[in-house]
Motif scaffolding. Sequence first.
Motif, PDB file in Angstrom:
ATOM      1  N   ARG A  40       0.819  -1.217   0.000  1.00 16.38           N
ATOM      2  CA  ARG A  40       0.000   0.000   0.000  1.00 16.38           C
ATOM      3  C   ARG A  40       0.852   1.265   0.000  1.00 16.38           C
ATOM      4  O   ARG A  40       0.352   2.344  -0.277  1.00 16.38           O
ATOM      5  N   ARG A  41       2.128   1.156   0.343  1.00 16.00           N
ATOM      6  CA  ARG A  41       3.041   2.297   0.327  1.00 16.00           C
ATOM      7  C   ARG A  41       4.206   1.990  -0.616  1.00 16.00           C
ATOM      8  O   ARG A  41       4.625   0.830  -0.723  1.00 16.00           O
ATOM      9  N   PRO A  42       4.741   3.000  -1.285  1.00 13.13           N
ATOM     10  CA  PRO A  42       5.832   2.752  -2.244  1.00 13.13           C
ATOM     11  C   PRO A  42       7.178   2.544  -1.559  1.00 13.13           C
ATOM     12  O   PRO A  42       8.154   3.250  -1.834  1.00 13.13           O
ATOM     13  N   ASP A  91      14.879  -0.378   1.563  1.00 12.66           N
ATOM     14  CA  ASP A  91      14.658   0.799   2.411  1.00 12.66           C
ATOM     15  C   ASP A  91      14.008   0.414   3.732  1.00 12.66           C
ATOM     16  O   ASP A  91      14.393   0.917   4.798  1.00 12.66           O
ATOM     17  N   VAL A  92      13.016  -0.471   3.672  1.00 13.81           N
ATOM     18  CA  VAL A  92      12.339  -0.883   4.900  1.00 13.81           C
ATOM     19  C   VAL A  92      13.325  -1.551   5.846  1.00 13.81           C
ATOM     20  O   VAL A  92      13.327  -1.279   7.058  1.00 13.81           O
ATOM     21  N   LEU A  94      15.542   7.669   8.149  1.00 13.88           N
ATOM     22  CA  LEU A  94      14.130   7.300   8.208  1.00 13.88           C
ATOM     23  C   LEU A  94      13.407   8.022   7.075  1.00 13.88           C
ATOM     24  O   LEU A  94      13.907   9.032   6.555  1.00 13.88           O
ATOM     25  N   PRO A  95      12.238   7.554   6.676  1.00 15.19           N
ATOM     26  CA  PRO A  95      11.498   8.252   5.623  1.00 15.19           C
ATOM     27  C   PRO A  95      10.999   9.608   6.107  1.00 15.19           C
ATOM     28  O   PRO A  95      10.985   9.898   7.306  1.00 15.19           O
ATOM     29  N   TRP A  96      10.566  10.423   5.155  1.00  9.16           N
ATOM     30  CA  TRP A  96      10.110  11.771   5.497  1.00  9.16           C
ATOM     31  C   TRP A  96       8.917  11.732   6.434  1.00  9.16           C
ATOM     32  O   TRP A  96       8.876  12.459   7.415  1.00  9.16           O
ATOM     33  N   ARG A  97       7.921  10.878   6.155  1.00  8.92           N
ATOM     34  CA  ARG A  97       6.735  10.767   7.009  1.00  8.92           C
ATOM     35  C   ARG A  97       6.943   9.572   7.941  1.00  8.92           C
ATOM     36  O   ARG A  97       6.513   8.451   7.678  1.00  8.92           O
ATOM     37  N   VAL A  98       7.607   9.835   9.058  1.00  9.40           N
ATOM     38  CA  VAL A  98       8.004   8.765   9.974  1.00  9.40           C
ATOM     39  C   VAL A  98       6.776   8.072  10.559  1.00  9.40           C
ATOM     40  O   VAL A  98       6.703   6.843  10.608  1.00  9.40           O
ATOM     41  N   PHE A 154       5.073   5.738   8.144  1.00 14.53           N
ATOM     42  CA  PHE A 154       5.840   4.507   7.963  1.00 14.53           C
ATOM     43  C   PHE A 154       5.669   3.555   9.142  1.00 14.53           C
ATOM     44  O   PHE A 154       5.505   2.339   8.968  1.00 14.53           O
ATOM     45  N   LEU A 155       5.707   4.074  10.355  1.00 13.79           N
ATOM     46  CA  LEU A 155       5.567   3.213  11.525  1.00 13.79           C
ATOM     47  C   LEU A 155       4.181   2.572  11.583  1.00 13.79           C
ATOM     48  O   LEU A 155       4.046   1.400  11.957  1.00 13.79           O
ATOM     49  N   ASP A 156       3.145   3.316  11.206  1.00 10.89           N
ATOM     50  CA  ASP A 156       1.813   2.731  11.150  1.00 10.89           C
ATOM     51  C   ASP A 156       1.738   1.642  10.078  1.00 10.89           C
ATOM     52  O   ASP A 156       1.105   0.602  10.268  1.00 10.89           O
ATOM     53  N   TRP A 157       2.373   1.894   8.941  1.00  9.28           N
ATOM     54  CA  TRP A 157       2.409   0.869   7.891  1.00  9.28           C
ATOM     55  C   TRP A 157       3.141  -0.379   8.383  1.00  9.28           C
ATOM     56  O   TRP A 157       2.716  -1.506   8.100  1.00  9.28           O
ATOM     57  N   ALA A 158       4.245  -0.194   9.105  1.00 11.51           N
ATOM     58  CA  ALA A 158       4.994  -1.336   9.625  1.00 11.51           C
ATOM     59  C   ALA A 158       4.152  -2.157  10.594  1.00 11.51           C
ATOM     60  O   ALA A 158       4.287  -3.389  10.653  1.00 11.51           O
ATOM     61  N   CYS A 159       3.273  -1.499  11.337  1.00 12.42           N
ATOM     62  CA  CYS A 159       2.363  -2.248  12.220  1.00 12.42           C
ATOM     63  C   CYS A 159       1.382  -3.069  11.385  1.00 12.42           C
ATOM     64  O   CYS A 159       1.105  -4.232  11.702  1.00 12.42           O
ATOM     65  N   ALA A 160       0.839  -2.465  10.336  1.00  6.89           N
ATOM     66  CA  ALA A 160      -0.092  -3.191   9.474  1.00  6.89           C
ATOM     67  C   ALA A 160       0.593  -4.356   8.772  1.00  6.89           C
ATOM     68  O   ALA A 160      -0.034  -5.390   8.507  1.00  6.89           O
ATOM     69  N   ALA A 161       1.889  -4.210   8.475  1.00 10.37           N
ATOM     70  CA  ALA A 161       2.633  -5.265   7.792  1.00 10.37           C
ATOM     71  C   ALA A 161       3.118  -6.348   8.733  1.00 10.37           C
ATOM     72  O   ALA A 161       3.686  -7.345   8.266  1.00 10.37           O
ATOM     73  N   GLY A 162       2.918  -6.185  10.041  1.00  9.70           N
ATOM     74  CA  GLY A 162       3.341  -7.201  10.990  1.00  9.70           C
ATOM     75  C   GLY A 162       4.786  -7.094  11.410  1.00  9.70           C
ATOM     76  O   GLY A 162       5.320  -8.035  12.017  1.00  9.70           O
TER      77      GLY A 162
END
Length: 677
Positions: free
Chosen positions: A387-389, A394-395, A633-637, A640-648
């Motif tokens: 869902r994010r580029p 990078d991750v 870290l990415p510009w919108r930290v 990214f952290l919320d996305w990492a939670c969704a990704a497990g």
Amino acid sequence: MARIGGRGYRRWWVWLAGVGGLLVTASVLYTGVQLARGGLNAVSAAGLLGLPLGVAGLLVAVVGLRRPPQGDLAQLARVWASTLAEQVKEDGQRQWRQLIGDDTQRINLTFSLRPEPGRAAVAPAGAGRLFEGTPTLPDVASYYRHTCPHRLVVTGEAGAGKSVLALELMLALIEGRGEGDPVPVRLSLAEWDTAIPLSAWLSRHLVDVYDWPVKMAEELVRQRLVLPVLDGLDEMDPTTPDGTPSPDAPRAQAALDALNAYQNGRAAGPVILTCRTRHYEAVRSRTRLLDAARIDIDQVTPSTARAYLLQRAPDPARWQPVLEALDGDPTGMLATSMSTPWRLSLAATVYAHHGDPSDLLRHATPADLDDYLLARFVPAATALHPRRPYTAVDVHRWMANLAAYLNTSSPAPGPPTGAGANPHTDLFLHQLWPLAGARRVRAADAVLTTLAVLLPLLAWASSVPLLLPIWVAVVAGFIASQGSVAVPTRLPRGGLRTTTGCRNVAFGLAFGPAAGLMLGLAFGLALGLAAGLVYGLASGLALGLAAGLAYGLAGTIGREPSRARPRDVIRSELRRGLAYGIAIGLGVGLMFGPVFGLGGLTFGVTAGLMYGFVSVPAGRRYLVFVLCSRGKLPWRVGVFLDWACAAGLLRFSGAAYQFRHRELQQWLARHPCPPPV
């Protein structure tokens, strides 16, 4: 939601406040008009103003003396507990999904009672399982309800599913909760400063995480309507250099001492505690949780592991060699490695859609297999959540930087600050700034704050000595460069869109102009000039409106409990600073505008925005950190952290983020660069 004092008390308070404000405002306006026309002398004006002020004072006194009957607090607290239960349920379901890897398949873990000598709770059975219990093998919720007293210690090996079991237990207790039952609330023990009493920490957690008013939170804890679910006793102290737990764990010992002193009347206070088996065995040689039943999570059997992999696999034929190995050698290396939910979830995620699961059979030891799976976990999770580029490289790099930050010996000051070293498992947004270089961020914060204060003041350098604005700006910059940052405060979601927020603003706007007009009237009478009177009334009205709006916004802080993501705390503090800055800036601008024209209005707005920027230290430091963290870290930290939670990859833990598993955190800290896969 019911509040202290009840619905009727709240309604009368609002009506009385509104009537009093209207009386004062009307009286001040009438007095000002009559004085301008010469229809009143000073004595008559004082008498006319004194009557409504006296009425307003009487109303305030009556309202202040009114208190809710003590007997009503118990009923009110039960109503508040129902609201808290809904919040915790929503939060727990989200955390549960993150812990199981964003999948609906559950492993029905089993556990066994570990007898404790001396003071131990009476347990209903010698064993149980996670869900779908039977009379001889009860589910964990039934097991806990029939344990007397309600004190439970959950132990297990790394990745055994202790946090998952605790969350399952919490959700089951909430779903079957009675009106007077306590609400289970999960807290990370790594955050606890053991110098703070447990009750104070619990109420503070409700304020910080669920945005409850302080008095209501304290009342819930005082009436024992909060059941502490304390996760990670083993995370409170560092291990020995060889990785084994140390019995000399001062923070864990202090925590157990505090829990043993936690009472509910004459009985031991209810509590649920999780810890790794080896760590608890090491600590209990000195101190253990008294009056508690201890259960140890069993290893996942090969048949259970086989069923789980079949349920997760979209193409079961790819897994056939692995399934045959589990059936043919139930005590072999593969079966031993796949005996925990964490490793099963790793394997299922890595080979969800690509790759050959038979590669799992090519490793000689469980450690080699762990490294193999962890090296492929981040790319697999990234591919499953596009869902994010973000690229897998990078991750991995960003996650490794976060893991290395947690492993540093001197992170940003903040909880916990108790005895012993902190292994740092919690990522608070307002504490991430040392990751970009502590000196670099502090220097940038000092420079930006100095400029923010100096620029609007320089506009008035012609009317004041130049040294004064420079001195003020330097002092502000020095304060901003400090190494400690206050915990952010936030406006609740909904803010002015809620009935309570609008009511608070209306209250502020009713009393603010009245107070402002009175100040302006006094200023005008002191000058004895019509121009002074007009200017005093105008400036007083402007300041009163600004003060009323600021009061209304401030009154919304902490009013309606709401569960927010960790990054919402920072965003809300920044919104609060912006709202305060605009309100104060308009007031000051309207005050100086009639005298200095557009320049005065511009100065007021600029000065207000400057104040808003300076008045939110946690939000300001976070913005400076984002500017200084490019490349790490990415510009919108927060995104990214919320996305990492969704990704497990991460999980929410109160107002913080945590790595989904400590093994993942440690592995990423050891591998800052993605290994070849």
